[in-house]
Design an enzyme around this catalytic site. Sequence first.
Site, mmCIF file in Angstrom:
data_model
loop_
_atom_site.group_PDB
_atom_site.id
_atom_site.type_symbol
_atom_site.label_atom_id
_atom_site.label_comp_id
_atom_site.label_asym_id
_atom_site.label_seq_id
_atom_site.Cartn_x
_atom_site.Cartn_y
_atom_site.Cartn_z
ATOM 1 N N LEU A 131 92.959 -29.020 -37.503
ATOM 2 C CA LEU A 131 92.029 -29.859 -37.129
ATOM 3 C C LEU A 131 90.631 -29.321 -37.587
ATOM 4 O O LEU A 131 90.371 -28.017 -36.813
ATOM 5 C CB LEU A 131 92.121 -30.210 -35.803
ATOM 6 C CG LEU A 131 93.621 -30.835 -35.536
ATOM 7 C CD1 LEU A 131 93.818 -31.030 -33.949
ATOM 8 C CD2 LEU A 131 93.779 -32.265 -36.129
ATOM 9 N N GLY B 18 87.302 -30.595 -37.582
ATOM 10 C CA GLY B 18 85.964 -31.700 -37.708
ATOM 11 C C GLY B 18 84.940 -31.042 -36.901
ATOM 12 O O GLY B 18 84.070 -31.837 -36.638
ATOM 13 N N GLY B 19 85.111 -29.878 -36.447
ATOM 14 C CA GLY B 19 84.318 -29.220 -35.513
ATOM 15 C C GLY B 19 83.223 -28.546 -36.185
ATOM 16 O O GLY B 19 83.400 -27.865 -37.027
ATOM 17 N N LYS C 102 82.692 -25.127 -37.919
ATOM 18 C CA LYS C 102 83.109 -23.949 -37.297
ATOM 19 C C LYS C 102 84.210 -22.921 -38.060
ATOM 20 O O LYS C 102 83.957 -21.853 -38.134
ATOM 21 C CB LYS C 102 83.602 -24.144 -36.027
ATOM 22 C CG LYS C 102 84.065 -23.222 -35.129
ATOM 23 C CD LYS C 102 84.481 -23.513 -33.626
ATOM 24 C CE LYS C 102 84.690 -22.269 -32.756
ATOM 25 N NZ LYS C 102 85.360 -22.678 -31.575
ATOM 26 N N GLN D 261 88.689 -37.852 -40.699
ATOM 27 C CA GLN D 261 88.937 -38.882 -39.683
ATOM 28 C C GLN D 261 87.689 -40.032 -39.591
ATOM 29 O O GLN D 261 86.900 -39.922 -40.454
ATOM 30 C CB GLN D 261 88.831 -37.945 -38.315
ATOM 31 C CG GLN D 261 87.806 -37.393 -37.906
ATOM 32 C CD GLN D 261 87.801 -36.281 -36.581
ATOM 33 O OE1 GLN D 261 87.928 -35.170 -36.790
ATOM 34 N NE2 GLN D 261 88.289 -36.962 -35.664
ATOM 35 N N ASN E 141 94.603 -26.614 -33.907
ATOM 36 C CA ASN E 141 93.141 -26.407 -34.071
ATOM 37 C C ASN E 141 93.030 -25.171 -34.898
ATOM 38 O O ASN E 141 93.363 -24.212 -34.882
ATOM 39 C CB ASN E 141 92.558 -26.205 -32.608
ATOM 40 C CG ASN E 141 92.573 -27.229 -31.740
ATOM 41 O OD1 ASN E 141 93.081 -28.464 -31.894
ATOM 42 N ND2 ASN E 141 92.406 -27.115 -30.534
ATOM 43 N N ILE E 142 91.871 -25.296 -35.900
ATOM 44 C CA ILE E 142 91.627 -24.307 -36.710
ATOM 45 C C ILE E 142 91.198 -23.176 -36.263
ATOM 46 O O ILE E 142 91.185 -21.806 -36.653
ATOM 47 C CB ILE E 142 90.902 -24.637 -37.955
ATOM 48 C CG1 ILE E 142 91.074 -23.771 -39.182
ATOM 49 C CG2 ILE E 142 89.449 -24.795 -37.608
ATOM 50 C CD1 ILE E 142 90.630 -24.483 -40.477
ATOM 51 N N ASP E 143 90.655 -23.323 -35.115
ATOM 52 C CA ASP E 143 90.004 -22.140 -34.265
ATOM 53 C C ASP E 143 90.969 -21.531 -33.262
ATOM 54 O O ASP E 143 90.563 -20.592 -32.635
ATOM 55 C CB ASP E 143 88.794 -22.265 -33.561
ATOM 56 C CG ASP E 143 89.170 -23.432 -32.326
ATOM 57 O OD1 ASP E 143 90.149 -23.750 -32.159
ATOM 58 O OD2 ASP E 143 87.878 -23.915 -31.861
ATOM 59 N N LYS F 153 86.572 -19.879 -28.894
ATOM 60 C CA LYS F 153 85.406 -21.061 -28.563
ATOM 61 C C LYS F 153 83.756 -20.468 -28.215
ATOM 62 O O LYS F 153 83.098 -21.231 -28.362
ATOM 63 C CB LYS F 153 85.970 -21.741 -27.287
ATOM 64 C CG LYS F 153 87.239 -22.535 -27.215
ATOM 65 C CD LYS F 153 87.363 -23.544 -28.286
ATOM 66 C CE LYS F 153 88.717 -24.305 -28.215
ATOM 67 N NZ LYS F 153 88.851 -25.269 -29.522
#
Length: 480
Positions: free
Chosen positions: A85, A87-88, A99, A162, A223-225, A368
Amino acid sequence: TTRILSDVSYQMFFSDVFLFQISRKDFDGFKEIFHRFLQVKGPAVDWAKINRPPEDSIQPYEKIKTKGLPENIAASLNKLAVVKLNGGLGTSMGCKGPKSLISVRNENTFLDLTVQQIEHLNKTFNADVPLVLMNSFNTDEDTKKILQKYKHHRVNIHTFNQSRYPRINKESLLPIAKNMGMNGENGEAWYPPGHGDIYASFANCGLLDKLLAEGKEYIFVSNIDNLGATVDLFILHHLMSQPADRRCEFIMEVTDKTRADVKGGTLIQYENHLRLLEIAQVPKAHVDEFKSVTKFKIFNTNNLWISLPAIKRLQEQNAMELEIIVNPKTLDGGLNVIQLETAVGAAIKSFNNALGVNVPRSRFLPVKTSSDLLLVMSNLYSLDAGSLTMSKKREFPSTPHVKLGSSFTKVQEFLSRFESIPDMLELDHLTVSGDVTFGKNVSLKGTVIIIANHGDRIDIPAGAMLENKIVSGNLRILDH
């Protein structure tokens, strides 16, 4: 619903939208979630119906691991695709752009580490595991530019976007966009509707059918992070070894809650289905109960293993009704808006034989904040083929609790405050507040609290060893 959707403003807005060739499917998706939003009355869940999941619905990872691995694990790998994911943006850490392009370890970005992990898998097992990035309109262009650097890596990389939905004025329930453009103030009028959009977008872009045609059966989504979200061969084998008629279509990796995870979504039994419960769905009167570490002992890592044929079936039947998360926002100009979102894990209730797997905490290593970044940059972890593993020199498997103040929030400022990352192998707790810098080869042990009051500055000298210390006041190291 009909009255609002047929409002003249909506008609004018979407005629404008279609002139700019918005995806009809994006609009259909927004219309469907908006209809449901207007129809929902009362809280998203009836608290009285919530039960703990049955014992066999959440398996301990160790039980799955005891099965071992078959000789032909490569055959299973060839039926897997990894979806990240992506998208952030990095705005919360003071960075521009996606990110995933922030450097987190030895000049490697999240994306670099992900590619290294999958390339290592493909080389080690002579497999073909592709990487799929779910971008948003915020990250797509910059991500595609950077993908050129991986052309000669042994990883096939696919991307898809998305959806893009319009933000809604909280009072009028009308979209705030003036046109389809993304420039100026109008850029604030659009948003990506949460990672639950993955199912529709994945199907709409054609990638779902493409991967099925290539013989892929499962996707591993994360999540990629989350630097702990690597492909786990034992979970993969567990999925592939199930009898065809009892095939598990969805696995959610969960892990034990700590006090740092009280807001994380949890698994519950609800109306005879395993279901994800997010804090946004909890009635206000029960929020403290939801945060309880004793009643809700696990939380969702967002590491998910999902059957591709099952996604295809549910999409064709339009049978995946994800709970709506209403996310209120206040824009720069002070306007109150709402955005309607869904979570990828909320679909667990729609899949057959869904299962939770209680995995070690090491599978959940999200970055994060700069406090998280300090941990993954330190000697607590070693890097091998894109994967971070806890150093064997650390006596305890748990990570230290690190809390850095606002002077460290932005990555560039964070980096400028460390001449080198301290030795943290024996650290339990670190709190830093105010104007603080660290010299080279500093060692931190036990509980260390460093507080520079407003107007003061503390320079921790090179080579210092702080063990169970509180440092406050003013300490300047001056060049001479």
